[in-house]
Scaffold this motif. Structure first.
Motif, mmCIF file in Angstrom:
data_model
loop_
_atom_site.group_PDB
_atom_site.id
_atom_site.type_symbol
_atom_site.label_atom_id
_atom_site.label_comp_id
_atom_site.label_asym_id
_atom_site.label_seq_id
_atom_site.Cartn_x
_atom_site.Cartn_y
_atom_site.Cartn_z
ATOM 1 N N SER A 9 0.862 -1.182 0.000
ATOM 2 C CA SER A 9 0.000 0.000 0.000
ATOM 3 C C SER A 9 0.895 1.228 0.000
ATOM 4 C CB SER A 9 -0.886 -0.017 1.246
ATOM 5 O OG SER A 9 -1.857 0.998 1.207
ATOM 6 N N LYS A 10 0.702 2.090 -0.975
ATOM 7 C CA LYS A 10 1.537 3.290 -0.994
ATOM 8 C C LYS A 10 0.741 4.590 -1.026
ATOM 9 C CE LYS A 10 2.689 3.781 -5.914
ATOM 10 N NZ LYS A 10 3.790 3.747 -6.859
ATOM 11 N N GLU A 14 -3.800 4.532 2.538
ATOM 12 C CA GLU A 14 -3.452 3.153 2.904
ATOM 13 C C GLU A 14 -4.652 2.210 2.848
ATOM 14 O OE1 GLU A 14 -1.196 3.562 6.656
ATOM 15 O OE2 GLU A 14 0.558 3.265 5.371
ATOM 16 N N ASP A 33 3.646 -6.155 5.483
ATOM 17 C CA ASP A 33 3.861 -5.666 4.123
ATOM 18 C C ASP A 33 4.748 -6.654 3.365
ATOM 19 O OD1 ASP A 33 6.701 -4.935 4.279
ATOM 20 O OD2 ASP A 33 6.045 -3.292 5.569
ATOM 21 N N ASP A 57 2.001 -2.323 -8.795
ATOM 22 C CA ASP A 57 3.285 -1.670 -8.550
ATOM 23 C C ASP A 57 4.441 -2.642 -8.821
ATOM 24 O OD1 ASP A 57 4.361 0.915 -6.963
ATOM 25 O OD2 ASP A 57 5.596 -0.834 -6.477
#
Length: 146
Positions: A9-10, A14, A33, A57
């Motif tokens: 999660s970026k 979040e 993570d 991502d």
């Protein structure tokens, strides 16, 4: 049975971390993570991610490229403001490894998806209903596995 929850999660909201934490509460398994490796003998891996610029991502792709599961099944969960799911992108990453003969990773067709807040879109998502739904999803996956 060995269960793992990993997520990436970026966004500042979040969204995916919120989903992972809810799942963690339901299963009694720590959500970590993707910088944390997964044991090879994991039976169920819940993998959380989101769409960034029409794809997952590169960090998620790298995680999958280095993932070694001997028997486990991956269950995708994701959120997005626009796209419907990341399942097809995750499947593509796994298929690329299979083509190279590198893996026997299995991705379930069962997945969880909900809208995620982005700017003014889908304010306050995932919401309490989404968090309850992902808890139910996780419990149902585990119950079906037994």
């Amino acid at each position: 049975m060995k269960i793992a929850v990993r997520y990436f999660s970026k966004s500042k909201n979040e969204n995916t971390r919120k989903l992972a934490k809810a799942m963690s509460e339901a299963l009694g398994v720590e959500a970590l993570d993707i910088s944390h490796p997964v044991d090879k003998d994991t039976d169920i891996l819940f993998l959380g991610n989101s769409v960034y610029y029409e794809d997952v991502d590169p960090n998620v792709k790298s995680f999958i490229d280095n993932l070694e599961l001997e028997k486990g099944t991956i269950y995708n969960f994701s959120s997005s403001a626009i796209k419907k799911s990341t399942h097809s992108q995750i499947k593509k990453c796994i298929e690329e490894r299979k083509i190279k003969g590198e893996t026997g990773l299995k991705l379930s067709d069962k997945e969880f998806f909900c809208k995620g807040e982005f700017g003014l879109m889908h304010k306050d998502r995932p919401n309490s209903c989404d968090l309850m739904n992902i808890k139910d999803f996780a419990k149902n996956v585990v119950a079906a596995y037994n």
